[in-house]
Design a protein around this motif. Structure first.
Motif, PDB file in Angstrom:
ATOM      1  N   LEU A  75       5.928  -2.055 -22.177  1.00  0.00           N
ATOM      2  CA  LEU A  75       5.289  -0.751 -22.282  1.00  0.00           C
ATOM      3  C   LEU A  75       4.218  -0.610 -21.208  1.00  0.00           C
ATOM      4  CD1 LEU A  75       4.684  -0.825 -26.159  1.00  0.00           C
ATOM      5  CD2 LEU A  75       6.740  -0.059 -24.944  1.00  0.00           C
ATOM      6  N   ARG A  76       3.899   0.630 -20.869  1.00  0.00           N
ATOM      7  CA  ARG A  76       2.856   0.929 -19.881  1.00  0.00           C
ATOM      8  C   ARG A  76       2.014   2.070 -20.446  1.00  0.00           C
ATOM      9  NH1 ARG A  76       3.089   4.593 -15.349  1.00  0.00           N
ATOM     10  NH2 ARG A  76       1.770   4.014 -13.586  1.00  0.00           N
ATOM     11  N   ILE A  77       0.736   1.770 -20.732  1.00  0.00           N
ATOM     12  CA  ILE A  77      -0.118   2.734 -21.408  1.00  0.00           C
ATOM     13  C   ILE A  77      -1.471   2.843 -20.716  1.00  0.00           C
ATOM     14  CG2 ILE A  77       1.004   2.377 -23.640  1.00  0.00           C
ATOM     15  CD1 ILE A  77      -1.338   0.597 -24.472  1.00  0.00           C
ATOM     16  N   THR A  78      -2.197   3.897 -21.051  1.00  0.00           N
ATOM     17  CA  THR A  78      -3.559   4.065 -20.560  1.00  0.00           C
ATOM     18  C   THR A  78      -4.519   3.268 -21.442  1.00  0.00           C
ATOM     19  OG1 THR A  78      -4.106   5.963 -21.969  1.00  0.00           O
ATOM     20  CG2 THR A  78      -2.939   6.423 -19.888  1.00  0.00           C
ATOM     21  N   ARG A  79      -5.771   3.238 -21.058  1.00  0.00           N
ATOM     22  CA  ARG A  79      -6.760   2.516 -21.863  1.00  0.00           C
ATOM     23  C   ARG A  79      -7.023   3.188 -23.205  1.00  0.00           C
ATOM     24  NH1 ARG A  79     -11.356   0.588 -17.542  1.00  0.00           N
ATOM     25  NH2 ARG A  79     -10.023   0.697 -15.709  1.00  0.00           N
ATOM     26  N   ASP A  80      -6.626   4.440 -23.324  1.00  0.00           N
ATOM     27  CA  ASP A  80      -6.753   5.142 -24.599  1.00  0.00           C
ATOM     28  C   ASP A  80      -5.503   5.000 -25.455  1.00  0.00           C
ATOM     29  OD1 ASP A  80      -9.333   6.113 -24.005  1.00  0.00           O
ATOM     30  OD2 ASP A  80      -8.465   7.757 -22.838  1.00  0.00           O
ATOM     31  N   GLY A  81      -4.476   4.318 -24.934  1.00  0.00           N
ATOM     32  CA  GLY A  81      -3.262   4.101 -25.692  1.00  0.00           C
ATOM     33  C   GLY A  81      -2.190   5.156 -25.507  1.00  0.00           C
ATOM     34  N   ASP A  82      -2.360   6.059 -24.550  1.00  0.00           N
ATOM     35  CA  ASP A  82      -1.359   7.080 -24.283  1.00  0.00           C
ATOM     36  C   ASP A  82      -0.319   6.560 -23.288  1.00  0.00           C
ATOM     37  OD1 ASP A  82      -2.733   8.989 -25.869  1.00  0.00           O
ATOM     38  OD2 ASP A  82      -4.089   9.411 -24.181  1.00  0.00           O
ATOM     39  N   PRO A  83       0.891   7.137 -23.313  1.00  0.00           N
ATOM     40  CA  PRO A  83       1.864   6.781 -22.265  1.00  0.00           C
ATOM     41  C   PRO A  83       1.267   7.044 -20.888  1.00  0.00           C
ATOM     42  CG  PRO A  83       2.932   8.025 -24.017  1.00  0.00           C
ATOM     43  CD  PRO A  83       1.446   8.091 -24.293  1.00  0.00           C
TER      44      PRO A  83
ATOM     45  N   GLY B 292     -17.692  -6.645 -30.118  1.00  0.00           N
ATOM     46  CA  GLY B 292     -18.015  -5.593 -31.061  1.00  0.00           C
ATOM     47  C   GLY B 292     -16.853  -5.326 -32.003  1.00  0.00           C
ATOM     48  N   GLU B 293     -16.918  -4.202 -32.697  1.00  0.00           N
ATOM     49  CA  GLU B 293     -15.856  -3.833 -33.624  1.00  0.00           C
ATOM     50  C   GLU B 293     -14.622  -3.380 -32.847  1.00  0.00           C
ATOM     51  OE1 GLU B 293     -15.662  -3.993 -36.996  1.00  0.00           O
ATOM     52  OE2 GLU B 293     -17.522  -5.156 -36.800  1.00  0.00           O
ATOM     53  N   PRO B 294     -13.424  -3.859 -33.246  1.00  0.00           N
ATOM     54  CA  PRO B 294     -12.215  -3.427 -32.542  1.00  0.00           C
ATOM     55  C   PRO B 294     -11.883  -1.967 -32.823  1.00  0.00           C
ATOM     56  CG  PRO B 294     -11.650  -4.796 -34.437  1.00  0.00           C
ATOM     57  CD  PRO B 294     -13.141  -4.847 -34.302  1.00  0.00           C
ATOM     58  N   LYS B 295     -11.482  -1.252 -31.789  1.00  0.00           N
ATOM     59  CA  LYS B 295     -11.036   0.134 -31.908  1.00  0.00           C
ATOM     60  C   LYS B 295      -9.556   0.174 -31.550  1.00  0.00           C
ATOM     61  CE  LYS B 295     -11.529   4.704 -29.796  1.00  0.00           C
ATOM     62  NZ  LYS B 295     -12.178   5.480 -28.708  1.00  0.00           N
ATOM     63  N   VAL B 296      -8.710   0.439 -32.545  1.00  0.00           N
ATOM     64  CA  VAL B 296      -7.263   0.427 -32.328  1.00  0.00           C
ATOM     65  C   VAL B 296      -6.885   1.584 -31.416  1.00  0.00           C
ATOM     66  CG1 VAL B 296      -4.992   0.615 -33.405  1.00  0.00           C
ATOM     67  CG2 VAL B 296      -6.816  -0.691 -34.535  1.00  0.00           C
ATOM     68  N   ILE B 297      -6.191   1.275 -30.321  1.00  0.00           N
ATOM     69  CA  ILE B 297      -5.744   2.310 -29.381  1.00  0.00           C
ATOM     70  C   ILE B 297      -4.236   2.499 -29.421  1.00  0.00           C
ATOM     71  CG2 ILE B 297      -7.699   1.921 -27.827  1.00  0.00           C
ATOM     72  CD1 ILE B 297      -5.567   0.540 -25.934  1.00  0.00           C
ATOM     73  N   PHE B 298      -3.503   1.517 -29.976  1.00  0.00           N
ATOM     74  CA  PHE B 298      -2.045   1.595 -29.960  1.00  0.00           C
ATOM     75  C   PHE B 298      -1.513   0.767 -31.121  1.00  0.00           C
ATOM     76  CE2 PHE B 298       2.283   0.893 -28.481  1.00  0.00           C
ATOM     77  CZ  PHE B 298       2.603   2.088 -27.856  1.00  0.00           C
ATOM     78  N   SER B 299      -0.617   1.347 -31.904  1.00  0.00           N
ATOM     79  CA  SER B 299      -0.080   0.644 -33.070  1.00  0.00           C
ATOM     80  C   SER B 299       1.402   0.949 -33.219  1.00  0.00           C
ATOM     81  CB  SER B 299      -0.853   1.039 -34.332  1.00  0.00           C
ATOM     82  OG  SER B 299      -0.753   2.440 -34.560  1.00  0.00           O
ATOM     83  N   GLY B 300       2.026   0.348 -34.235  1.00  0.00           N
ATOM     84  CA  GLY B 300       3.428   0.608 -34.514  1.00  0.00           C
ATOM     85  C   GLY B 300       4.409  -0.278 -33.792  1.00  0.00           C
ATOM     86  N   ILE B 301       3.930  -1.319 -33.101  1.00  0.00           N
ATOM     87  CA  ILE B 301       4.842  -2.272 -32.456  1.00  0.00           C
ATOM     88  C   ILE B 301       5.470  -3.131 -33.558  1.00  0.00           C
ATOM     89  CG2 ILE B 301       5.044  -4.172 -30.818  1.00  0.00           C
ATOM     90  CD1 ILE B 301       2.479  -3.055 -29.479  1.00  0.00           C
ATOM     91  N   PRO B 302       6.803  -3.245 -33.614  1.00  0.00           N
ATOM     92  CA  PRO B 302       7.442  -4.009 -34.695  1.00  0.00           C
ATOM     93  C   PRO B 302       6.942  -5.446 -34.750  1.00  0.00           C
ATOM     94  CG  PRO B 302       9.075  -2.723 -33.510  1.00  0.00           C
ATOM     95  CD  PRO B 302       7.796  -2.620 -32.725  1.00  0.00           C
TER      96      PRO B 302
ATOM     97  N   ASP C  50      13.859   4.766 -28.700  1.00  0.00           N
ATOM     98  CA  ASP C  50      12.906   5.337 -29.646  1.00  0.00           C
ATOM     99  C   ASP C  50      12.077   4.268 -30.346  1.00  0.00           C
ATOM    100  OD1 ASP C  50      13.648   7.990 -29.160  1.00  0.00           O
ATOM    101  OD2 ASP C  50      15.330   7.847 -30.562  1.00  0.00           O
ATOM    102  N   SER C  51      12.371   3.002 -30.094  1.00  0.00           N
ATOM    103  CA  SER C  51      11.632   1.891 -30.696  1.00  0.00           C
ATOM    104  C   SER C  51      10.726   1.245 -29.655  1.00  0.00           C
ATOM    105  CB  SER C  51      12.607   0.846 -31.248  1.00  0.00           C
ATOM    106  OG  SER C  51      11.912  -0.330 -31.635  1.00  0.00           O
ATOM    107  N   LEU C  52       9.603   0.693 -30.126  1.00  0.00           N
ATOM    108  CA  LEU C  52       8.684  -0.030 -29.244  1.00  0.00           C
ATOM    109  C   LEU C  52       9.060  -1.499 -29.123  1.00  0.00           C
ATOM    110  CD1 LEU C  52       5.311   1.467 -30.572  1.00  0.00           C
ATOM    111  CD2 LEU C  52       6.578   2.153 -28.515  1.00  0.00           C
TER     112      LEU C  52
END
Length: 396
Positions: free
Chosen positions: A228-236, A176-186, A221-223
Motif C-alpha cells: 500500500l502507499r498512503i499519506t501521513r494522514d492515512g489517505d491513498p 505519546g498517545e497513538p493516533k490511528v491513521i489507517f485500519s482494516g488490514i486483515p 478491494d481487499s488490503l
C-alpha cells in the motif's frame, strides 16, 4: 478478525531448523535457482555473539529480561546493543543516530542511544497490541522524513479485529498517545505482513499479508496481500494506480521487507509457501502472482521475482540496501544474511550467504554509519539487537 486457515511452508515464526531440514508441511528440497555462495566464517568467540539458547522459564521482571551493553566508541567486532527481547521486530533509526526498536510480543518500544555516547537503552512506550499465538503484535516502525522538525513515529500493530497503523508523537524522549491513521488490514495467525517505510517520494509504503486467506491477494478491494502507499494522514497517496485505492501492487503472500536503492527503485521480500521465497522489484499497479504462481513462471500476466530461493534457505523478513548498492536480506528459517547485487537493468547477480547459523534467525537489518545492525528472532525471550562490522555481511 478474518479467519485464518492453517498454512504450510515458509512461516516466519516457525521454530528454527538445522541446515537442510524442513518444517512440517514443507516439501521444497531443491537448491535456490539464484547462484549462491556460503560464507565460511565460523561463529565468533567474542562474548555476546554466540547463538542464543532456548529458555523455557520466562524472566520474572522487565529488568531481568532487558539488558544493554554500552559499546566502545569505535568497535571493531560484534557488539550487543540490546538483549533480553521478546522478538525484536523492527529497527527505526532516528536522525541523531539513536534508534527505536519494536518488541513484537509485548508491544514495547525501546530507545537505543547512539553507540559511543555512553547512554543506556530504555523502554519509551507501549503500543496497545492484541497478542495471541502467531505472527501478530507490534511489527513495523517508520520514522517520518522530517522527524527533526516534526517528531512522529509510525507503528504497525495488531488489534483484536485487524492490523492498523498509528502515528505516535515523540515527546521529551517518550512516545505519546497513538493516533490511528489507517485500519482494516486483515489479521490472522499467519501472514500479517507488517513492514512500513517512507519512500523517496515522502509517502508511507505498507507491506501486508493475506492473513492465510489466499483469495485476498488478487482481490483489489481487499488490503491483504498488497503493498500500500498512503499519506501521513492515512489517505491513498496521489498517483496511486487504482484511482482512490491505497493499493500500489498486489498478488503478494506476505511482504516483510521494503527498501529503496539509489535509483529510487523499490525492492520487497516475499515469503513463499512450499517452494520459492522471492526478491521482487516493485512497480506500480503490477500483479506479483500469489496464489496463482509461486516463483518464476514466465507468465506474462504476473511479474517474476528478480531472485528466488528454496524456502529452507531463506524465509526473508527485513531488507536493506547497503552502501555498496546491493540488497541485503535477513533470513529467518535460513538463519543468515543474504547479499544480492543488483544492476541498473534490475537483474540480480550472484547472491552470497553470510552469518550462516551464527546468530540463529535474523528478523531485520539496517545500515547505520559504518556498521550493520541486525535483530534476532529466536523466540526464546532473549533476542538481541547487534551491531557488526560491514565485513560480517560482505559489505565492506
Amino acid at each position: 478478525m478474518l479467519a485464518a486457515t492453517a498454512c504450510t511452508g515458509s512461516s516466519p515464526n516457525a521454530p528454527s531448523t538445522s541446515a537442510g531440514a524442513s518444517t512440517a508441511g514443507t516439501s521444497a528440497t531443491s537448491a535456490p535457482s539464484t547462484p549462491v555462495e556460503t560464507s565460511t566464517a565460523s561463529s565468533p568467540s567474542t562474548p555476546g555473539t554466540t547463538t542464543p539458547t532456548t529458555s523455557t522459564t520466562p524472566p520474572t521482571s522487565t529488568a531481568a529480561r532487558t539488558t544493554t551493553t554500552t559499546p566502545p566508541s569505535q568497535p571493531t567486532g560484534p557488539v550487543t546493543l540490546l538483549a533480553g527481547l521478546d522478538i525484536a521486530w523492527s529497527v527505526a533509526v532516528l536522525p541523531d543516530g539513536s534508534a527505536l526498536v519494536s518488541e513484537r510480543n509485548t508491544g514495547r518500544v525501546h530507545h537505543v542511544p547512539k553507540p559511543g555516547t555512553g547512554g543506556q537503552a530504555t523502554v519509551v512506550g507501549r503500543l496497545p497490541i492484541f497478542r495471541t499465538e502467531g505472527e501478530g503484535g507490534l511489527l513495523g516502525l517508520a520514522v517520518a522524513p522530517d522527524f527533526d522538525t516534526e517528531p512522529v513515529l509510525y507503528a504497525y500493530y495488531t488489534t483484536e479485529s485487524d492490523n492498523r497503523i498509528a502515528a505516535v508523537a515523540w515527546q521529551d524522549g517518550r512516545l505519546g498517545e497513538p493516533k490511528v491513521i489507517f485500519s482494516g488490514i486483515p489479521s490472522g495467525r499467519r501472514h500479517d505482513g507488517g513492514r512500513i517505510a517512507f519512500g523517496p517520494d515522502g509517502y508511507l509504503y505498507v507491506g501486508t499479508g493475506e492473513a492465510g486467506d489466499t483469495g485476498l491477494s488478487q482481490n483489489l478491494d481487499s488490503l491483504g496481500g498488497k503493498i500500500l502507499r498512503i499519506t501521513r494522514d492515512g489517505d491513498p497517496a496521489p498517483g496511486n494506480p487504482f484511482g482512490g485505492s491505497p493499493v500500489w501492487s498486489y498478488g503478494h503472500r506476505n511482504v516483510q521487507g521494503l527498501a529503496w536503492d539509489s535509483r529510487k527503485r523499490l525492492w520487497a521480500s516475499e515469503f513463499g509457501q512450499d517452494t520459492w521465497d522471492e526478491l521482487n522489484l516493485i512497480e506500480a499497479g503490477r500483479n506479483y502472482g500469489w496464489p496463482e504462481v509461486e516463483g518464476r513462471q514466465d507468465n506474462p500476466d504476473y511479474v517474476d521475482p528478480v531472485a528466488q530461493w528454496s524456502t529452507d534457505e531463506m524465509s526473508p523478513s527485513g531488507i536493506a540496501v547497503g552502501p555498496d548498492g546491493a540488497v541485503y536480506m535477513a533470513a529467518l528459517r535460513g538463519e543468515s544474511v543474504w547479499r544480492v547485487p543488483v544492476s541498473a537493468d534490475g537483474s540480480a547477480g550472484k547472491a552470497t550467504r553470510h552469518l550462516n547459523r551464527t546468530y540463529g534467525r535474523i528478523r531485520d537489518i539496517q545500515f547505520v554509519g559504518n556498521r550493520v545492525w541486525i535483530t534476532t528472532s529466536n523466540n526464546n525471550r532473549n533476542d538481541r539487537l547487534l551491531s557488526l562490522p560491514l565485513s560480517a555481511v560482505g559489505a565492506g
